[in-house]
Design a protein around this motif. Structure first.
Motif, PDB file in Angstrom:
ATOM      1  N   ILE A  10      73.088  28.606  17.924  1.00 48.01           N
ATOM      2  CA  ILE A  10      74.418  28.553  17.299  1.00 48.01           C
ATOM      3  C   ILE A  10      74.395  29.309  15.976  1.00 48.01           C
ATOM      4  N   PHE A  11      73.332  29.160  15.207  1.00 48.48           N
ATOM      5  CA  PHE A  11      73.179  29.880  13.944  1.00 48.48           C
ATOM      6  C   PHE A  11      73.246  31.391  14.184  1.00 48.48           C
ATOM      7  N   ILE A  12      72.437  31.875  15.105  1.00 46.78           N
ATOM      8  CA  ILE A  12      72.343  33.308  15.378  1.00 46.78           C
ATOM      9  C   ILE A  12      73.672  33.851  15.896  1.00 46.78           C
ATOM     10  N   GLU A  13      74.282  33.117  16.820  1.00 49.30           N
ATOM     11  CA  GLU A  13      75.544  33.576  17.412  1.00 49.30           C
ATOM     12  C   GLU A  13      76.693  33.512  16.405  1.00 49.30           C
ATOM     13  N   SER A  14      76.800  32.406  15.677  1.00 48.47           N
ATOM     14  CA  SER A  14      77.915  32.243  14.738  1.00 48.47           C
ATOM     15  C   SER A  14      77.868  33.233  13.595  1.00 48.47           C
ATOM     16  N   LEU A  15      76.677  33.542  13.126  1.00 51.69           N
ATOM     17  CA  LEU A  15      76.539  34.482  12.011  1.00 51.69           C
ATOM     18  C   LEU A  15      76.379  35.922  12.481  1.00 51.69           C
ATOM     19  N   SER A  16      76.316  36.100  13.799  1.00 48.81           N
ATOM     20  CA  SER A  16      76.144  37.440  14.391  1.00 48.81           C
ATOM     21  C   SER A  16      74.953  38.179  13.781  1.00 48.81           C
ATOM     22  N   ILE A  17      73.811  37.489  13.781  1.00 51.24           N
ATOM     23  CA  ILE A  17      72.601  38.124  13.241  1.00 51.24           C
ATOM     24  C   ILE A  17      71.605  38.383  14.365  1.00 51.24           C
ATOM     25  N   ASP A  18      70.746  39.335  14.132  1.00 46.56           N
ATOM     26  CA  ASP A  18      69.673  39.653  15.064  1.00 46.56           C
ATOM     27  C   ASP A  18      68.637  38.539  14.997  1.00 46.56           C
ATOM     28  N   LYS A  19      68.058  38.203  16.131  1.00 39.67           N
ATOM     29  CA  LYS A  19      67.037  37.146  16.162  1.00 39.67           C
ATOM     30  C   LYS A  19      65.889  37.444  15.206  1.00 39.67           C
ATOM     31  N   LYS A  20      65.604  38.708  14.990  1.00 40.36           N
ATOM     32  CA  LYS A  20      64.520  39.090  14.082  1.00 40.36           C
ATOM     33  C   LYS A  20      64.866  38.767  12.627  1.00 40.36           C
ATOM     34  N   LYS A  21      66.154  38.731  12.322  1.00 44.56           N
ATOM     35  CA  LYS A  21      66.595  38.458  10.957  1.00 44.56           C
ATOM     36  C   LYS A  21      66.652  36.952  10.673  1.00 44.56           C
ATOM     37  N   PHE A  22      66.616  36.148  11.743  1.00 42.44           N
ATOM     38  CA  PHE A  22      66.692  34.699  11.589  1.00 42.44           C
ATOM     39  C   PHE A  22      65.389  34.132  11.028  1.00 42.44           C
ATOM     40  N   SER A  23      65.519  33.152  10.153  1.00 44.74           N
ATOM     41  CA  SER A  23      64.374  32.434   9.601  1.00 44.74           C
ATOM     42  C   SER A  23      64.820  31.005   9.305  1.00 44.74           C
ATOM     43  N   GLU A  24      63.932  30.055   9.465  1.00 44.81           N
ATOM     44  CA  GLU A  24      64.267  28.675   9.138  1.00 44.81           C
ATOM     45  C   GLU A  24      64.388  28.476   7.633  1.00 44.81           C
ATOM     46  N   LYS A  25      64.056  29.499   6.860  1.00 43.88           N
ATOM     47  CA  LYS A  25      64.199  29.449   5.403  1.00 43.88           C
ATOM     48  C   LYS A  25      65.550  30.004   4.952  1.00 43.88           C
ATOM     49  N   LEU A  26      66.396  30.346   5.907  1.00 36.20           N
ATOM     50  CA  LEU A  26      67.694  30.957   5.618  1.00 36.20           C
ATOM     51  C   LEU A  26      68.568  30.032   4.779  1.00 36.20           C
ATOM     52  N   LYS A  27      69.196  30.623   3.751  1.00 41.86           N
ATOM     53  CA  LYS A  27      70.088  29.877   2.866  1.00 41.86           C
ATOM     54  C   LYS A  27      71.425  30.606   2.771  1.00 41.86           C
TER      55      LYS A  27
END
Length: 78
Positions: A10-27
């Motif tokens: 949901i995070f990746i899809e809602s923010l329209s980000i690449d999976k490579k850009k995703f991190s659990e440290k995201l703020k």
């Protein structure tokens, strides 16, 4: 699908980000994609995906991926 995997999707899809850009440290506001408009898209995606209705205070307090996990626990999602 585990709730954490669903949460990440949901995070990746809602923010329209690449999976490579995703991190659990995201703020919030760490990346251009997580601005105020996409924040509401993310909240809507979480409410729909987990069939919940979040309190306004929780929506405002949702400032990071990790904080989101804490908030979702209030709605019995772990």
């Amino acid at each position: 699908m585990k709730n954490k995997d669903k949460y990440i999707d949901i995070f990746i899809e809602s923010l329209s980000i690449d999976k490579k850009k995703f991190s659990e440290k995201l703020k919030y506001n760490d990346i251009p994609e997580w601005d105020s408009i996409n924040h509401m898209t993310l909240m809507s995606g979480l409410e729909e995906g987990f069939n919940i209705s979040m309190d306004s205070d929780d929506i405002i307090d949702f400032s990071s991926f990790k904080k989101g996990i804490q908030i979702l626990k209030k709605y019995k999602i772990s």
